[in-house]
Design a protein around this motif. Structure first.
Motif, PDB file in Angstrom:
ATOM      1  N   ILE A   1       6.415   9.881  14.088  1.00  0.00           N
ATOM      2  CA  ILE A   1       6.979   8.470  13.944  1.00  0.00           C
ATOM      3  C   ILE A   1       7.846   8.117  14.825  1.00  0.00           C
ATOM      4  O   ILE A   1       9.077   8.734  14.892  1.00  0.00           O
ATOM      5  N   ARG A   2       7.623   6.906  15.577  1.00  0.00           N
ATOM      6  CA  ARG A   2       8.717   6.526  16.383  1.00  0.00           C
ATOM      7  C   ARG A   2       9.568   5.291  15.684  1.00  0.00           C
ATOM      8  O   ARG A   2       9.057   4.556  14.976  1.00  0.00           O
ATOM      9  N   VAL A   3      10.673   5.320  16.273  1.00  0.00           N
ATOM     10  CA  VAL A   3      11.803   4.477  15.747  1.00  0.00           C
ATOM     11  C   VAL A   3      12.758   3.891  17.160  1.00  0.00           C
ATOM     12  O   VAL A   3      13.156   4.528  17.639  1.00  0.00           O
ATOM     13  N   ASN A   4      12.592   2.488  16.864  1.00  0.00           N
ATOM     14  CA  ASN A   4      13.347   1.829  18.157  1.00  0.00           C
ATOM     15  C   ASN A   4      13.934   0.429  17.420  1.00  0.00           C
ATOM     16  O   ASN A   4      13.570  -0.029  16.331  1.00  0.00           O
TER      17      ASN A   4
ATOM     18  N   LEU B   1       6.559  -2.085  21.414  1.00  0.00           N
ATOM     19  CA  LEU B   1       7.441  -1.173  20.950  1.00  0.00           C
ATOM     20  C   LEU B   1       6.668  -0.255  19.981  1.00  0.00           C
ATOM     21  O   LEU B   1       6.773   0.841  19.721  1.00  0.00           O
ATOM     22  N   ASN B   2       6.186  -1.186  18.739  1.00  0.00           N
ATOM     23  CA  ASN B   2       5.486  -0.514  17.586  1.00  0.00           C
ATOM     24  C   ASN B   2       3.911  -0.138  18.011  1.00  0.00           C
ATOM     25  O   ASN B   2       3.111   0.395  17.132  1.00  0.00           O
TER      26      ASN B   2
ATOM     27  N   ASN C   1       8.562   8.449   3.886  1.00  0.00           N
ATOM     28  CA  ASN C   1       7.492   9.072   3.247  1.00  0.00           C
ATOM     29  C   ASN C   1       6.179   8.213   3.131  1.00  0.00           C
ATOM     30  O   ASN C   1       5.015   8.781   2.762  1.00  0.00           O
ATOM     31  N   ARG C   2       6.249   6.977   3.545  1.00  0.00           N
ATOM     32  CA  ARG C   2       5.205   6.110   3.327  1.00  0.00           C
ATOM     33  C   ARG C   2       4.390   5.516   4.754  1.00  0.00           C
ATOM     34  O   ARG C   2       3.352   5.129   4.688  1.00  0.00           O
ATOM     35  N   VAL C   3       5.222   5.904   5.803  1.00  0.00           N
ATOM     36  CA  VAL C   3       4.520   5.474   7.227  1.00  0.00           C
ATOM     37  C   VAL C   3       3.839   6.826   7.562  1.00  0.00           C
ATOM     38  O   VAL C   3       4.190   7.898   7.502  1.00  0.00           O
ATOM     39  N   ASN C   4       2.534   6.324   7.881  1.00  0.00           N
ATOM     40  CA  ASN C   4       1.575   7.278   8.459  1.00  0.00           C
ATOM     41  C   ASN C   4       2.025   8.274   9.659  1.00  0.00           C
ATOM     42  O   ASN C   4       2.916   7.748  10.519  1.00  0.00           O
ATOM     43  N   ASN C   5       1.465   9.568   9.603  1.00  0.00           N
ATOM     44  CA  ASN C   5       1.847  10.434  10.725  1.00  0.00           C
ATOM     45  C   ASN C   5       1.195   9.363  12.228  1.00  0.00           C
ATOM     46  O   ASN C   5       0.070   8.945  12.160  1.00  0.00           O
ATOM     47  N   GLY C   6       2.128   9.261  13.174  1.00  0.00           N
ATOM     48  CA  GLY C   6       1.751   8.603  14.357  1.00  0.00           C
ATOM     49  C   GLY C   6       2.095   7.297  14.115  1.00  0.00           C
ATOM     50  O   GLY C   6       1.733   6.364  15.220  1.00  0.00           O
ATOM     51  N   GLY C   7       2.783   6.810  12.967  1.00  0.00           N
ATOM     52  CA  GLY C   7       3.049   5.478  12.959  1.00  0.00           C
ATOM     53  C   GLY C   7       4.442   4.975  13.770  1.00  0.00           C
ATOM     54  O   GLY C   7       4.972   5.893  14.475  1.00  0.00           O
ATOM     55  N   SER C   8       5.026   3.857  13.488  1.00  0.00           N
ATOM     56  CA  SER C   8       6.111   3.267  14.085  1.00  0.00           C
ATOM     57  C   SER C   8       6.812   2.442  13.589  1.00  0.00           C
ATOM     58  O   SER C   8       6.405   1.687  12.586  1.00  0.00           O
ATOM     59  N   ILE C   9       8.131   2.376  13.649  1.00  0.00           N
ATOM     60  CA  ILE C   9       9.344   1.598  13.044  1.00  0.00           C
ATOM     61  C   ILE C   9      10.046   0.779  13.983  1.00  0.00           C
ATOM     62  O   ILE C   9      10.328   1.264  15.269  1.00  0.00           O
ATOM     63  N   SER C  10      10.342  -0.572  14.053  1.00  0.00           N
ATOM     64  CA  SER C  10      11.268  -1.132  14.738  1.00  0.00           C
ATOM     65  C   SER C  10      12.165  -2.146  14.094  1.00  0.00           C
ATOM     66  O   SER C  10      11.569  -2.865  13.080  1.00  0.00           O
ATOM     67  N   TYR C  11      13.163  -2.276  14.273  1.00  0.00           N
ATOM     68  CA  TYR C  11      14.170  -3.105  13.822  1.00  0.00           C
ATOM     69  C   TYR C  11      14.683  -4.292  14.681  1.00  0.00           C
ATOM     70  O   TYR C  11      14.926  -4.109  16.082  1.00  0.00           O
ATOM     71  N   VAL C  12      15.291  -5.477  14.213  1.00  0.00           N
ATOM     72  CA  VAL C  12      15.897  -6.631  15.169  1.00  0.00           C
ATOM     73  C   VAL C  12      17.347  -6.385  15.185  1.00  0.00           C
ATOM     74  O   VAL C  12      18.007  -6.675  14.063  1.00  0.00           O
TER      75      VAL C  12
ATOM     76  N   PRO D   1       0.782  -1.030   0.030  1.00  0.00           N
ATOM     77  CA  PRO D   1       0.117   0.062  -0.105  1.00  0.00           C
ATOM     78  C   PRO D   1       0.865   1.213  -0.130  1.00  0.00           C
ATOM     79  O   PRO D   1       2.098   1.193   0.444  1.00  0.00           O
ATOM     80  N   GLU D   2       0.362   2.164  -0.429  1.00  0.00           N
ATOM     81  CA  GLU D   2       1.139   3.389  -0.628  1.00  0.00           C
ATOM     82  C   GLU D   2       1.371   4.033   0.764  1.00  0.00           C
ATOM     83  O   GLU D   2       2.310   4.772   1.008  1.00  0.00           O
ATOM     84  N   LYS D   3       0.434   3.739   1.726  1.00  0.00           N
ATOM     85  CA  LYS D   3       0.800   4.273   3.145  1.00  0.00           C
ATOM     86  C   LYS D   3       0.311   3.009   4.117  1.00  0.00           C
ATOM     87  O   LYS D   3      -0.315   2.318   3.786  1.00  0.00           O
ATOM     88  N   PHE D   4       1.314   3.151   5.061  1.00  0.00           N
ATOM     89  CA  PHE D   4       0.967   2.025   6.108  1.00  0.00           C
ATOM     90  C   PHE D   4       1.633   2.617   7.454  1.00  0.00           C
ATOM     91  O   PHE D   4       2.053   3.718   7.664  1.00  0.00           O
ATOM     92  N   ASP D   5       1.034   1.881   8.519  1.00  0.00           N
ATOM     93  CA  ASP D   5       1.143   2.629   9.980  1.00  0.00           C
ATOM     94  C   ASP D   5       2.294   1.813  10.669  1.00  0.00           C
ATOM     95  O   ASP D   5       2.822   2.822  11.514  1.00  0.00           O
ATOM     96  N   SER D   6       2.801   0.765  10.410  1.00  0.00           N
ATOM     97  CA  SER D   6       4.036   0.239  10.989  1.00  0.00           C
ATOM     98  C   SER D   6       4.970  -0.611  10.389  1.00  0.00           C
ATOM     99  O   SER D   6       4.399  -1.313   9.380  1.00  0.00           O
ATOM    100  N   PHE D   7       6.097  -0.755  10.818  1.00  0.00           N
ATOM    101  CA  PHE D   7       7.186  -1.513   9.930  1.00  0.00           C
ATOM    102  C   PHE D   7       8.042  -2.280  10.960  1.00  0.00           C
ATOM    103  O   PHE D   7       8.293  -1.639  12.009  1.00  0.00           O
TER     104      PHE D   7
END
Length: 280
Positions: free
Chosen positions: A188-191, A241-242, A111-122, A71-77
């Motif tokens: 957008i939060r990143v952890n 976290l997300n 540019n594709r994570v929605n405002n208020g979204g979140s990102i987490s990596y392992v 999708p062009e936009k999504f909420d969490s990665f």
């Protein structure tokens, strides 16, 4: 019950969804009502996902093709996919574990994570000394393009894949912290999450093999309890976290190792991951 995690109806993208921690996270997201787009080189068969998308994280073109299907936009990665480096070379390991994540972050998530979204990596507890080794990978982290990153990775010379694992995870932790302010402008939060030894993943047997067997491996890396974590333990941390429950948490590298890092920090345990690209 109130949807305290806030995943219901949210669009979530996850790499490494076919097995181990990625699969466990995918299953939890489905149970929490998320619309899950599952990326992996192997087919993802988890019931209830919205779409499986094949991707090879070692190839930029494959990543681009995968994101054209999303999708062009999504909420969490959730950037879960990775390799141990024990059966791969330094270059391949560094590309999959770090270069792909940085490329995805800057080209797509920005540019594709929605405002208020979140990102987490392992990441990994192998990265706990990232500050002491910053000079070894900072230039790669600061590179602007995929090709520039690859050129710098190649310039490291003949290094082991295992060292590639450690260094790439250190780079991932550092990179995660550096991008916090830029993503915060869009709320957008990143952890990142740094697991200790986790049983029943696609990489567990490789770590056992490298350390001379299950018993020797566990003696080296266990935390305050004498047993390994499970994929669900790491998945739970990622889910938290997300989620909306962590809406004021960003820039954190959360160790999921039952106190292993804490024991190292106060001298109760030896750090077995303090390897360096530069040999004295």
């Amino acid at each position: 019950m109130k949807d305290v995690f806030g995943y219901k109806g949210k669009k979530c993208v996850i790499t490494g969804a076919a097995s181990g921690m990625g699969k466990a996270t995918t299953e939890m997201l489905v149970e929490l009502g998320a619309e899950v787009y599952a990326l992996d080189f192997k087919e993802v068969t988890t019931p209830g996902i919205k779409q499986y998308i094949n991707v090879n994280l070692a190839e930029r073109e494959s990543i681009d093709e995968a994101f054209r299907e999303l999708p062009e936009k999504f909420d969490s990665f959730f950037g879960v996919a990775g390799v141990s480096g024990l059966r791969e070379g330094f270059e391949f390991t560094f590309i999959v574990n770090f270069v792909a994540n940085k490329y995805i972050t800057e080209k797509y998530l920005s540019n594709r994570v929605n405002n208020g979204g979140s990102i987490s990596y392992v990441a990994s507890v192998a990265a706990i000394n990232w500050k002491n080794h910053l000079h070894e990978y900072k230039e790669i982290v600061n590179a602007k393009t995929w090709d520039e990153m690859l050129q710098l990775v190649k310039a490291t010379g003949e290094m082991s894949g295992h060292l590639g694992y450690i260094t790439s995870k250190r780079a991932l932790v550092y990179h995660t912290k550096t991008i916090v302010p830029s993503f915060a402008t869009n709320n957008i939060r990143v952890n990142s999450v740094s697991p200790g030894l986790v049983a029943n993943t696609g990489l567990t047997s490789e770590f056992y093999e490298y350390s001379g067997g299950k018993e020797k491996s566990e003696n080296k890396v266990h935390g305050a309890v004498n047993y390994s974590g499970e994929p669900q333990d790491v998945a739970s941390a990622l889910i938290f976290l997300n989620s909306d429950m962590a809406r004021y948490i960003s820039g954190v590298d959360l160790c999921v190792d039952y106190g292993g890092y804490a024991m190292i920090s106060v001298g109760l345990k030896e750090d077995v991951h303090n390897s360096s690209l530069i040999k004295s």
